[in-house]
Design an enzyme around this catalytic site. Structure first.
Site, short mmCIF file in Angstrom:
data_model
loop_
_atom_site.label_atom_id
_atom_site.label_comp_id
_atom_site.label_asym_id
_atom_site.label_seq_id
_atom_site.Cartn_x
_atom_site.Cartn_y
_atom_site.Cartn_z
N TYR A 141 0.85 -1.18 0.00
CA TYR A 141 0.00 0.00 0.00
C TYR A 141 0.89 1.23 0.00
O TYR A 141 1.85 1.31 0.78
CB TYR A 141 -0.89 0.01 1.25
N ASP A 236 9.35 2.68 -0.08
CA ASP A 236 8.29 3.32 0.70
C ASP A 236 8.46 2.85 2.15
O ASP A 236 8.00 1.77 2.52
CB ASP A 236 6.92 2.94 0.14
N LYS A 264 4.31 8.56 9.31
CA LYS A 264 4.07 7.83 10.56
C LYS A 264 5.08 8.21 11.66
O LYS A 264 4.91 9.26 12.26
CB LYS A 264 4.00 6.33 10.29
C1 LIG Z 1 0.41 4.35 5.90
C2 LIG Z 1 1.15 4.15 4.64
C3 LIG Z 1 1.03 5.05 3.56
C4 LIG Z 1 0.04 6.17 3.56
O1 LIG Z 1 0.30 7.11 4.55
P1 LIG Z 1 -0.87 8.10 5.03
O2 LIG Z 1 -0.18 9.00 5.98
O3 LIG Z 1 -1.92 7.24 5.64
O4 LIG Z 1 -1.35 8.80 3.82
C5 LIG Z 1 1.86 4.87 2.47
N1 LIG Z 1 2.75 3.86 2.43
C6 LIG Z 1 2.89 2.98 3.43
C7 LIG Z 1 3.90 1.91 3.33
C8 LIG Z 1 2.09 3.10 4.57
O5 LIG Z 1 2.21 2.19 5.55
#
Ligand SMILES: *Cc1c(COP(=O)(O)O)cnc(C)c1O
Length: 427
Positions: A141, A236, A264
């Protein structure tokens, strides 16, 4: 005041009663807990019920909820103003800190969410390479921007299909979706359209299809193929950054991506995201270059203060050793309780994140994790909740441990798990 009453009310004014879909408990059923406060490893709902929290706001709460030093930093920053729309020194300090901690990042830009970070990194990769196509992996994701909401098509190089209504097929026509941990598929994609591939974006340890680790050689292979074909490798690390280890997965593996996305943990619970990498690539961003990206609240001073203090705390000696040991102990204890009750179960962890799977082996792909027994998970989830343990409300999400999860809390968790696995065994 009852969770159920608020949930009912919420559904009148908010679609589904929640501001992010997984919070609605749709896959596990029942009523989401409306949280009133949190402290350390605990959260309390509006009914005053206390829970041990393994959600950790989906990752940010690594030093524990409401850490007094983080709260103080936020309060101090707030007194001086909430937002200026003009640069501050705090942003520079946070950028310097990120560059110092992650050597692959020479320059970094702050944004307000992980979605923004990945969306911008991909635009940058396309702008810097002058190519159109991107490769992503099934089950990873990367936020909810249009070209990333894609599921695999039927054949290898049939480009993905939108996984959300509202995304036209054309918008994802340049997104190639491949199986995680399948390097042959990536090789084949590069063989066929390599000169038009701008980037490969990957969760270097996947945390959005439960926890799935890369097989030996997978990330190394991606690095090689990208270099060979002039494509950029984007890690990511929105979830894994400062969570899987002190330098993210790139620190654990020694593999250097061209671009990295973060969020995060770096916001310490406030909205912050970042994307950064090689300086020659980052120079393509406006105002230096032609790739446009901007944000009214980017580098917000209060968010930056929370992020800076959080990074300071987690760089204290022994932080990750303790966090990793706690998480490993958690996973080991859960496996023992499952075995005691004869429940088919496996589990894995890295740093302060873990995965629990109602299947016999730790999965390596999206297809494998999908074979988990979701009915068993749902029974386990609700039994744990009844015993005061708050897990992510889906069989396909990772779990998170904080520095405040101590032995006493683990013991309480194991006692709860003992009862919960007994319920699963009796299904
Ligand atoms: C949570 C997440 C996102 C999206 O981040 P948001 O702050 O919720 O937009 C993108 N990539 C990864 C790997 C994530 O865990």
């Amino acid at each position: 005041m009852k969770n159920q009453d608020i949930f009912q009310r919420a559904q009148e004014s908010i679609p589904g009663g929640v501001n992010s879909p997984v919070r609605a408990f749709k896959s596990v059923g029942g009523t989401p807990r409306f949280i009133a406060k949190a402290n350390g490893a605990y959260i309390w709902d509006v009914e005053g019920t206390q829970y041990i929290d393994y959600l950790g706001s989906w990752g940010p709460a690594i030093v524990g909820h409401s850490h007094p030093e983080v709260v103080k930093a936020v309060q101090d920053a707030a007194v001086n103003g909430l937002s200026f729309g003009a640069p501050t020194e705090g942003e520079v300090i946070l950028a310097e800190k990120i560059c110092a901690l992650l050597p692959s990042i020479e320059q970094v830009r702050l944004v307000s969410s992980g979605t923004e970070a990945t969306m911008s990194a991909i635009r940058l990769a396309r702008g810097a390479t002058n190519r159109r196509k991107i490769i992503k992996f099934e089950g990873c994701y990367h936020g909810h921007s249009d070209s990333l909401l894609v599921k695999a098509g039927s054949g290898l190089l049939t480009f993905g299909n939108p996984s959300s209504s509202g995304v036209p097929q054309e918008f994802v026509s340049h997104t190639i979706v491949l199986e995680y941990n399948n390097l042959d598929a990536v090789q084949q994609a590069f063989n066929e359209v390599g000169n038009d591939i701008a980037c490969v974006i990957v969760e270097p340890i996947a945390g959005n299809m439960n926890l799935i680790k890369p097989k030996a050689g997978f990330l190394e292979g991606l690095r090689e193929l990208c270099t060979q074909h002039g494509a950029l490798l984007i890690f990511d690390e929105v979830m894994t950054g400062f969570r899987a280890g002190p330098k993210g997965v790139q620190g654990l593996t020694g593999i250097k991506p061209d671009l990295t996305t973060l969020a995060k943990v770096i916001g310490g619970g406030m909205p912050v995201g970042a994307f950064g990498g090689r300086k020659d690539i980052m120079q393509h961003i406006a105002p230096m270059g032609a790739v446009y990206q901007a944000g009214t609240l980017s580098g917000n001073p209060v968010s930056v203060a929370a992020g800076l203090k959080t990074l300071e705390i987690l760089n204290r000696p022994g932080f990750y050793e303790q966090l990793s040991a706690t998480t490993a102990t958690l996973v080991k204890g859960l496996k023992e309780k499952a075995a005691k009750h004869g429940v088919t179960f496996s589990a894995d962890s890295v740093g302060g994140m873990f995965g629990i799977y109602f299947r016999s082996e730790v999965p390596t792909t999206f297809a494998e994790v999908q074979e988990s027994d979701t009915k068993a998970f749902n029974v386990f989830f609700h039994a744990m909740l009844d015993e005061g343990v708050h897990l992510a409300p889906s069989a396909f999400e990772a779990g998170f441990v904080s520095a405040c999860h101590n032995e006493e809390i683990l013991t309480k968790t194991f006692d709860a798990a003992d009862k919960a696995f007994a319920k699963v065994a009796a299904m």
